[in-house]
Design a protein around this motif. Structure first.
Motif, PDB file in Angstrom:
ATOM      1  N   ALA A   1     -11.048  35.318 -31.878  1.00  0.00           N
ATOM      2  CA  ALA A   1     -10.441  34.217 -32.606  1.00  0.00           C
ATOM      3  C   ALA A   1     -11.268  33.088 -32.790  1.00  0.00           C
ATOM      4  N   LEU A   2     -12.085  32.756 -31.943  1.00  0.00           N
ATOM      5  CA  LEU A   2     -12.916  31.705 -32.080  1.00  0.00           C
ATOM      6  C   LEU A   2     -13.975  31.773 -33.123  1.00  0.00           C
ATOM      7  N   PHE A   3     -14.684  32.978 -33.032  1.00  0.00           N
ATOM      8  CA  PHE A   3     -15.848  33.326 -33.926  1.00  0.00           C
ATOM      9  C   PHE A   3     -15.294  33.884 -35.247  1.00  0.00           C
ATOM     10  N   GLY A   4     -14.121  34.298 -35.216  1.00  0.00           N
ATOM     11  CA  GLY A   4     -13.313  34.615 -36.611  1.00  0.00           C
ATOM     12  C   GLY A   4     -13.125  33.570 -37.522  1.00  0.00           C
ATOM     13  N   HIS A   5     -12.508  32.704 -36.789  1.00  0.00           N
ATOM     14  CA  HIS A   5     -12.045  31.336 -37.408  1.00  0.00           C
ATOM     15  C   HIS A   5     -13.391  30.804 -38.110  1.00  0.00           C
ATOM     16  N   PHE A   6     -14.323  30.433 -37.242  1.00  0.00           N
ATOM     17  CA  PHE A   6     -15.597  29.983 -37.682  1.00  0.00           C
ATOM     18  C   PHE A   6     -16.291  30.900 -38.828  1.00  0.00           C
ATOM     19  N   GLY A   7     -16.211  32.291 -38.843  1.00  0.00           N
ATOM     20  CA  GLY A   7     -16.869  33.130 -39.686  1.00  0.00           C
ATOM     21  C   GLY A   7     -15.924  33.061 -41.080  1.00  0.00           C
ATOM     22  N   ASP A   8     -14.702  32.713 -41.135  1.00  0.00           N
ATOM     23  CA  ASP A   8     -14.054  32.298 -42.303  1.00  0.00           C
ATOM     24  C   ASP A   8     -14.569  31.006 -42.853  1.00  0.00           C
ATOM     25  N   ARG A   9     -14.720  30.138 -42.167  1.00  0.00           N
ATOM     26  CA  ARG A   9     -15.050  28.758 -42.578  1.00  0.00           C
ATOM     27  C   ARG A   9     -16.565  28.442 -42.768  1.00  0.00           C
ATOM     28  N   ILE A  10     -17.489  28.902 -42.160  1.00  0.00           N
ATOM     29  CA  ILE A  10     -18.906  28.622 -42.178  1.00  0.00           C
ATOM     30  C   ILE A  10     -19.684  29.703 -42.690  1.00  0.00           C
ATOM     31  N   GLY A  11     -19.062  31.132 -42.614  1.00  0.00           N
ATOM     32  CA  GLY A  11     -19.973  32.105 -43.022  1.00  0.00           C
ATOM     33  C   GLY A  11     -20.100  32.971 -41.808  1.00  0.00           C
ATOM     34  N   ARG A  12     -19.886  34.568 -42.173  1.00  0.00           N
ATOM     35  CA  ARG A  12     -19.962  35.438 -41.048  1.00  0.00           C
ATOM     36  C   ARG A  12     -21.281  35.602 -40.435  1.00  0.00           C
ATOM     37  N   LYS A  13     -22.532  35.476 -41.478  1.00  0.00           N
ATOM     38  CA  LYS A  13     -23.814  35.877 -40.613  1.00  0.00           C
ATOM     39  C   LYS A  13     -24.272  34.800 -39.702  1.00  0.00           C
ATOM     40  N   ALA A  14     -23.854  33.397 -40.040  1.00  0.00           N
ATOM     41  CA  ALA A  14     -24.352  32.270 -39.018  1.00  0.00           C
ATOM     42  C   ALA A  14     -23.199  32.409 -37.791  1.00  0.00           C
ATOM     43  N   THR A  15     -22.017  32.931 -38.129  1.00  0.00           N
ATOM     44  CA  THR A  15     -21.290  32.899 -36.762  1.00  0.00           C
ATOM     45  C   THR A  15     -21.601  34.153 -35.945  1.00  0.00           C
ATOM     46  N   LEU A  16     -22.063  35.210 -36.650  1.00  0.00           N
ATOM     47  CA  LEU A  16     -22.672  36.376 -35.934  1.00  0.00           C
ATOM     48  C   LEU A  16     -23.732  36.177 -35.092  1.00  0.00           C
ATOM     49  N   VAL A  17     -24.735  35.220 -35.612  1.00  0.00           N
ATOM     50  CA  VAL A  17     -25.927  34.836 -34.902  1.00  0.00           C
ATOM     51  C   VAL A  17     -25.395  33.815 -33.624  1.00  0.00           C
ATOM     52  N   ALA A  18     -24.512  33.004 -34.091  1.00  0.00           N
ATOM     53  CA  ALA A  18     -24.019  32.227 -32.670  1.00  0.00           C
ATOM     54  C   ALA A  18     -23.374  33.116 -31.900  1.00  0.00           C
ATOM     55  N   ALA A  19     -22.605  34.078 -31.965  1.00  0.00           N
ATOM     56  CA  ALA A  19     -21.946  34.892 -31.049  1.00  0.00           C
ATOM     57  C   ALA A  19     -23.189  35.841 -30.226  1.00  0.00           C
ATOM     58  N   LEU A  20     -24.007  36.169 -30.973  1.00  0.00           N
ATOM     59  CA  LEU A  20     -25.346  36.894 -30.227  1.00  0.00           C
ATOM     60  C   LEU A  20     -25.805  35.837 -29.259  1.00  0.00           C
ATOM     61  N   LEU A  21     -26.152  34.727 -29.698  1.00  0.00           N
ATOM     62  CA  LEU A  21     -26.684  33.826 -28.869  1.00  0.00           C
ATOM     63  C   LEU A  21     -26.016  33.593 -27.785  1.00  0.00           C
ATOM     64  N   THR A  22     -24.675  33.433 -27.889  1.00  0.00           N
ATOM     65  CA  THR A  22     -23.772  32.958 -26.867  1.00  0.00           C
ATOM     66  C   THR A  22     -23.929  34.261 -25.694  1.00  0.00           C
ATOM     67  N   MET A  23     -23.894  35.544 -26.167  1.00  0.00           N
ATOM     68  CA  MET A  23     -24.003  36.580 -25.308  1.00  0.00           C
ATOM     69  C   MET A  23     -25.358  36.579 -24.539  1.00  0.00           C
TER      70      MET A  23
END
Length: 168
Positions: free
Chosen positions: A50-72
């Motif tokens: 939900a968190l990354f999906g929300h930000f994916g819609d707001r700031i873009g999927r690529k940047a959010t995917l990178v943030a999710a990968l970095l979090t993991m």
């Protein structure tokens, strides 16, 4: 890679963490406490989605995917660097649980984001083909994590494995 991290934690939760992070408890309780840290990520995954999906819609999927990968990835690296119960006491399992929560957040965001990004950017007629590749992460990660532990336990002595080998 995220599912490799996720599954390698599962193996460590059975073989390593009861002895290194929960040694004060009896063996059965130590395994159950270790499994509790394993379960934390399953509760964190929908939150991460939900968190990354929300930000994916707001700031873009690529940047959010990178943030999710970095979090993991950062959570996993920190787990490998954590001092054990013998070094810092009760703080060790608490930090382990916090890192596991981070892994769950990251995987929750990565899973949906990777599939969405792959299928949205697929050429016409290839969406299913492109959408298949993120799905392969789970079985490939499972086999690689099991293979890693198999190699480590076969090539290292028990003392070496519990001293530094599990951190690999």
């Amino acid at each position: 890679i995220e599912f490799f991290d996720f599954y390698i934690y599962a193996t460590a939760a059975v073989l390593v963490f009861p002895k290194l992070f929960f040694p004060a408890a009896d063996p059965a309780a130590a395994v159950l406490q270790s499994f509790a840290t394993f379960a934390i990520a399953f509760f964190a995954r929908p939150i991460g989605s939900a968190l990354f999906g929300h930000f994916g819609d707001r700031i873009g999927r690529k940047a959010t995917l990178v943030a999710a990968l970095l979090t993991m990835g950062i959570s996993t690296v920190i787990i490998g660097l954590l001092p054990t119960y013998a070094a810092i006491g009760t703080l060790a399992p608490l930090l382990l649980a916090l890192c596991r929560f981070g892994q769950g957040l990251g995987l929750g965001g990565e899973w949906g984001g990777a599939v969405l990004l792959a299928t949205e950017n697929a050429p016409p007629g290839k969406r299913a083909w492109y959408g298949m590749f993120p799905q392969l992460g789970a079985p490939i990660g499972f086999f690689l994590s099991g293979g890693t532990f198999l190699i480590l336990t076969q090539t290292l002595s028990e003392a070496e494995f519990f001293s530094w080998g599990w951190r690999i």
